[in-house]
Design a protein around this motif. Structure first.
Motif, PDB file in Angstrom:
ATOM      1  N   LYS A 271      19.013   0.767  13.754  1.00  0.00           N
ATOM      2  CA  LYS A 271      20.368   0.584  13.241  1.00  0.00           C
ATOM      3  C   LYS A 271      21.371   0.522  14.387  1.00  0.00           C
ATOM      4  N   PHE A 272      21.215   1.417  15.377  1.00  0.00           N
ATOM      5  CA  PHE A 272      22.102   1.382  16.538  1.00  0.00           C
ATOM      6  C   PHE A 272      22.036   0.024  17.229  1.00  0.00           C
ATOM      7  N   ALA A 273      20.819  -0.459  17.468  1.00  0.00           N
ATOM      8  CA  ALA A 273      20.652  -1.739  18.166  1.00  0.00           C
ATOM      9  C   ALA A 273      21.267  -2.887  17.369  1.00  0.00           C
ATOM     10  N   ALA A 274      21.056  -2.884  16.061  1.00  0.00           N
ATOM     11  CA  ALA A 274      21.610  -3.948  15.213  1.00  0.00           C
ATOM     12  C   ALA A 274      23.137  -3.898  15.206  1.00  0.00           C
ATOM     13  N   ASP A 275      23.704  -2.693  15.055  1.00  0.00           N
ATOM     14  CA  ASP A 275      25.165  -2.556  15.022  1.00  0.00           C
ATOM     15  C   ASP A 275      25.796  -2.965  16.349  1.00  0.00           C
ATOM     16  N   ALA A 276      25.102  -2.676  17.461  1.00  0.00           N
ATOM     17  CA  ALA A 276      25.648  -2.986  18.785  1.00  0.00           C
ATOM     18  C   ALA A 276      25.280  -4.388  19.247  1.00  0.00           C
ATOM     19  N   GLY A 277      24.441  -5.065  18.466  1.00  0.00           N
ATOM     20  CA  GLY A 277      24.022  -6.417  18.857  1.00  0.00           C
ATOM     21  C   GLY A 277      23.124  -6.426  20.079  1.00  0.00           C
ATOM     22  N   LEU A 278      22.252  -5.419  20.208  1.00  0.00           N
ATOM     23  CA  LEU A 278      21.390  -5.289  21.379  1.00  0.00           C
ATOM     24  C   LEU A 278      19.926  -5.447  20.991  1.00  0.00           C
ATOM     25  N   SER A 279      19.137  -5.949  21.917  1.00  0.00           N
ATOM     26  CA  SER A 279      17.690  -5.992  21.739  1.00  0.00           C
ATOM     27  C   SER A 279      17.066  -4.986  22.699  1.00  0.00           C
ATOM     28  N   LEU A 280      16.329  -4.014  22.156  1.00  0.00           N
ATOM     29  CA  LEU A 280      15.705  -2.992  22.992  1.00  0.00           C
ATOM     30  C   LEU A 280      14.220  -3.273  23.233  1.00  0.00           C
ATOM     31  N   GLY A 281      13.723  -4.363  22.655  1.00  0.00           N
ATOM     32  CA  GLY A 281      12.413  -4.902  22.971  1.00  0.00           C
ATOM     33  C   GLY A 281      11.272  -3.907  23.008  1.00  0.00           C
ATOM     34  N   PRO A 282      10.406  -4.007  24.058  1.00  0.00           N
ATOM     35  CA  PRO A 282       9.215  -3.149  24.146  1.00  0.00           C
ATOM     36  C   PRO A 282       9.534  -1.659  24.173  1.00  0.00           C
ATOM     37  N   ALA A 283      10.696  -1.279  24.703  1.00  0.00           N
ATOM     38  CA  ALA A 283      11.030   0.151  24.771  1.00  0.00           C
ATOM     39  C   ALA A 283      11.070   0.762  23.379  1.00  0.00           C
ATOM     40  N   LEU A 284      11.669   0.052  22.421  1.00  0.00           N
ATOM     41  CA  LEU A 284      11.741   0.556  21.055  1.00  0.00           C
ATOM     42  C   LEU A 284      10.387   0.440  20.358  1.00  0.00           C
ATOM     43  N   GLU A 285       9.652  -0.630  20.630  1.00  0.00           N
ATOM     44  CA  GLU A 285       8.314  -0.791  20.042  1.00  0.00           C
ATOM     45  C   GLU A 285       7.399   0.351  20.476  1.00  0.00           C
ATOM     46  N   ASN A 286       7.440   0.699  21.768  1.00  0.00           N
ATOM     47  CA  ASN A 286       6.603   1.786  22.277  1.00  0.00           C
ATOM     48  C   ASN A 286       7.022   3.132  21.688  1.00  0.00           C
ATOM     49  N   PHE A 287       8.327   3.310  21.516  1.00  0.00           N
ATOM     50  CA  PHE A 287       8.830   4.547  20.917  1.00  0.00           C
ATOM     51  C   PHE A 287       8.271   4.705  19.503  1.00  0.00           C
ATOM     52  N   ALA A 288       8.338   3.626  18.718  1.00  0.00           N
ATOM     53  CA  ALA A 288       7.858   3.674  17.333  1.00  0.00           C
ATOM     54  C   ALA A 288       6.347   3.921  17.282  1.00  0.00           C
ATOM     55  N   ALA A 289       5.605   3.264  18.188  1.00  0.00           N
ATOM     56  CA  ALA A 289       4.147   3.448  18.214  1.00  0.00           C
ATOM     57  C   ALA A 289       3.796   4.892  18.564  1.00  0.00           C
ATOM     58  N   ARG A 290       4.508   5.462  19.525  1.00  0.00           N
ATOM     59  CA  ARG A 290       4.236   6.846  19.925  1.00  0.00           C
ATOM     60  C   ARG A 290       4.528   7.819  18.789  1.00  0.00           C
ATOM     61  N   ALA A 291       5.599   7.590  18.055  1.00  0.00           N
ATOM     62  CA  ALA A 291       5.954   8.475  16.942  1.00  0.00           C
ATOM     63  C   ALA A 291       4.829   8.507  15.908  1.00  0.00           C
ATOM     64  N   LYS A 292       4.196   7.355  15.657  1.00  0.00           N
ATOM     65  CA  LYS A 292       3.105   7.300  14.693  1.00  0.00           C
ATOM     66  C   LYS A 292       1.889   8.083  15.186  1.00  0.00           C
ATOM     67  N   VAL A 293       1.584   7.969  16.490  1.00  0.00           N
ATOM     68  CA  VAL A 293       0.415   8.672  17.024  1.00  0.00           C
ATOM     69  C   VAL A 293       0.665  10.176  17.059  1.00  0.00           C
ATOM     70  N   ILE A 294       1.893  10.579  17.301  1.00  0.00           N
ATOM     71  CA  ILE A 294       2.223  12.012  17.265  1.00  0.00           C
ATOM     72  C   ILE A 294       1.910  12.580  15.884  1.00  0.00           C
ATOM     73  N   GLU A 295       2.283  11.859  14.839  1.00  0.00           N
ATOM     74  CA  GLU A 295       1.967  12.285  13.473  1.00  0.00           C
ATOM     75  C   GLU A 295       0.454  12.390  13.274  1.00  0.00           C
ATOM     76  N   ALA A 296      -0.286  11.456  13.876  1.00  0.00           N
ATOM     77  CA  ALA A 296      -1.742  11.452  13.717  1.00  0.00           C
ATOM     78  C   ALA A 296      -2.393  12.682  14.346  1.00  0.00           C
ATOM     79  N   HIS A 297      -1.690  13.314  15.291  1.00  0.00           N
ATOM     80  CA  HIS A 297      -2.194  14.539  15.910  1.00  0.00           C
ATOM     81  C   HIS A 297      -1.895  15.772  15.057  1.00  0.00           C
ATOM     82  N   GLY A 298      -1.279  15.561  13.906  1.00  0.00           N
ATOM     83  CA  GLY A 298      -1.004  16.683  13.013  1.00  0.00           C
ATOM     84  C   GLY A 298       0.309  17.387  13.273  1.00  0.00           C
ATOM     85  N   LEU A 299       1.146  16.816  14.151  1.00  0.00           N
ATOM     86  CA  LEU A 299       2.468  17.396  14.406  1.00  0.00           C
ATOM     87  C   LEU A 299       3.469  16.759  13.441  1.00  0.00           C
TER      88      LEU A 299
END
Length: 372
Positions: A271-299
């Motif tokens: 939402k921040f990126a869309a509102d500001a008209g910015l593309s955060l590219g791989p940095a945001l993709e990696n953030f989202a992927a990491r969040a999913k794997v953290i959940e997979a560890h039971g946290l």
């Protein structure tokens, strides 16, 4: 020497179960890597000495740099996970100057999201083992995302570097943002120097500085080289000459104000990126992927806090940074992060990604004593 913690045996057993290689590194370390790469807060606290040949040494103030140096020297293959438990030596505001730390350094795994999540899970598992039943508070930040925002806003390289260096230090970041909003003027430069700086003439400015040093009887080898002085003066002038648009400055402050549970962080960043008209590219993709794997560890990501302004005061971090504290405490019991450039800077011939954490065993022992 301080007494080895009673919980050491449990920790080393956990490290073995998590398939790490236990290592010991020398207490005396070359000081330059810490002075160059460790961050101002740590540099102020290390204990320096000299060898018989005049080489500057220090008592090891932390384990990450020594473990990485030993890995490079041994030419071991990767991926490889190292664990350690031993004393570190540095001046502290509270507590003794000798204390035990333990941790894991995870080198060479190219799956960044998986390695990041595993490091966080390892740290959480260690604390859960030695502090059973105690609530733990996890805070995450991400240096890569911060730098992606700076780049997307179109800030000049000099400003991106200054802000990136300030990430992890609230006072430094606040000062940098204040200067960015109102660049200070410099009236101290003399006429010829001011003109050369204004023109960005690094070669001419270096020659002018060298002539002045020679006339003053100063040796160029006794301090910073004229070329370095010229480059720094021009860089400072360029920083002073830039003021971002109100929209860009507002967007940067808006990003730094994001502070949400991890389960809502990807959506908040999108939402921040869309509102500001910015593309955060791989940095945001990696953030989202990491969040999913953290959940997979039971946290539970609902119980993990993502703070966009959160960093750690060590200069070598490049991506994920995190700290874990007792749920009712404000001092971290564990801290870590990703340092993908560190091994190359320390002399590795090829880039080796790395992520790791350390825990403060004296703080843990104090909590265990208080619970009895």
């Amino acid at each position: 020497m301080t007494t080895r913690p009673a919980i050491a045996a449990d920790i080393t057993k956990l490290f073995a179960e998590r398939h790490t290689h236990a290592v010991e590194v020398a207490v005396l370390q070359p000081a330059d890597p810490f002075l160059d790469m460790a961050g101002e807060d740590l540099r102020r606290r290390i204990f320096l000495t000299e060898s018989e040949t005049g080489k500057t040494l220090c008592l090891r103030p932390e384990f990450t740099i020594p473990v990485c140096l030993d890995h490079i020297a041994s030419q071991a293959g990767t991926p490889r996970r190292y664990s350690y438990l031993g004393e570190v030596f540095r001046q502290r505001r509270e507590g003794g100057n000798e204390f035990f730390q333990a941790g894991i350094e995870d080198l060479g795994d190219r799956d960044t999201a998986a390695a990041d999540a595993r490091s966080l899970a390892d740290a959480h598992a260690l604390l859960s083992l030695v502090l059973p039943g105690r609530p733990l508070a996890i805070t995450l930040g991400d240096q890569t995302l911060f730098e992606a925002v700076l780049a997307a806003l179109g800030l000049p390289r000099g400003w991106r570097m200054r802000l990136a260096r300030a990430f992890g230090s609230a006072p430094m970041l606040e000062a940098a943002l204040a200067d960015l909003a109102n660049p200070p003027r410099n009236s101290q430069l003399s006429g010829p120097v001011a003109l050369l700086v204004l023109d960005g003439d690094a070669e001419g400015l270096a020659a002018h500085i060298a002539t002045g040093m020679e006339e003053a009887g100063l040796s160029a080898s006794s301090g910073r080289a004229p070329a370095d002085i010229a480059r720094r003066l021009i860089e400072k002038a360029q920083l002073r000459s830039v003021r971002p648009s109100d929209e860009a400055f507002s967007a940067l402050k808006g990003f730094l104000e994001i502070d949400v549970a991890l389960d809502g962080a990807t959506a908040a960043l999108e939402k921040f990126a869309a509102d500001a008209g910015l593309s955060l590219g791989p940095a945001l993709e990696n953030f989202a992927a990491r969040a999913k794997v953290i959940e997979a560890h039971g946290l539970s990501s609902a119980k993990i806090r993502y703070d966009a302004a959160f960093g750690r005061p060590l200069d070598y971090y490049t991506g994920l940074v995190f700290e874990i504290a007792a749920g009712d405490g404000d001092r971290p019991l564990a801290g870590g992060g990703r340092y993908d450039r560190l091994l190359t800077l320390l002399g590795a011939k090829k880039p080796i990604p790395g992520v790791g954490f350390s825990v403060w065993l004296d703080r843990i022992e104090a909590l265990r004593e208080g619970a009895r």
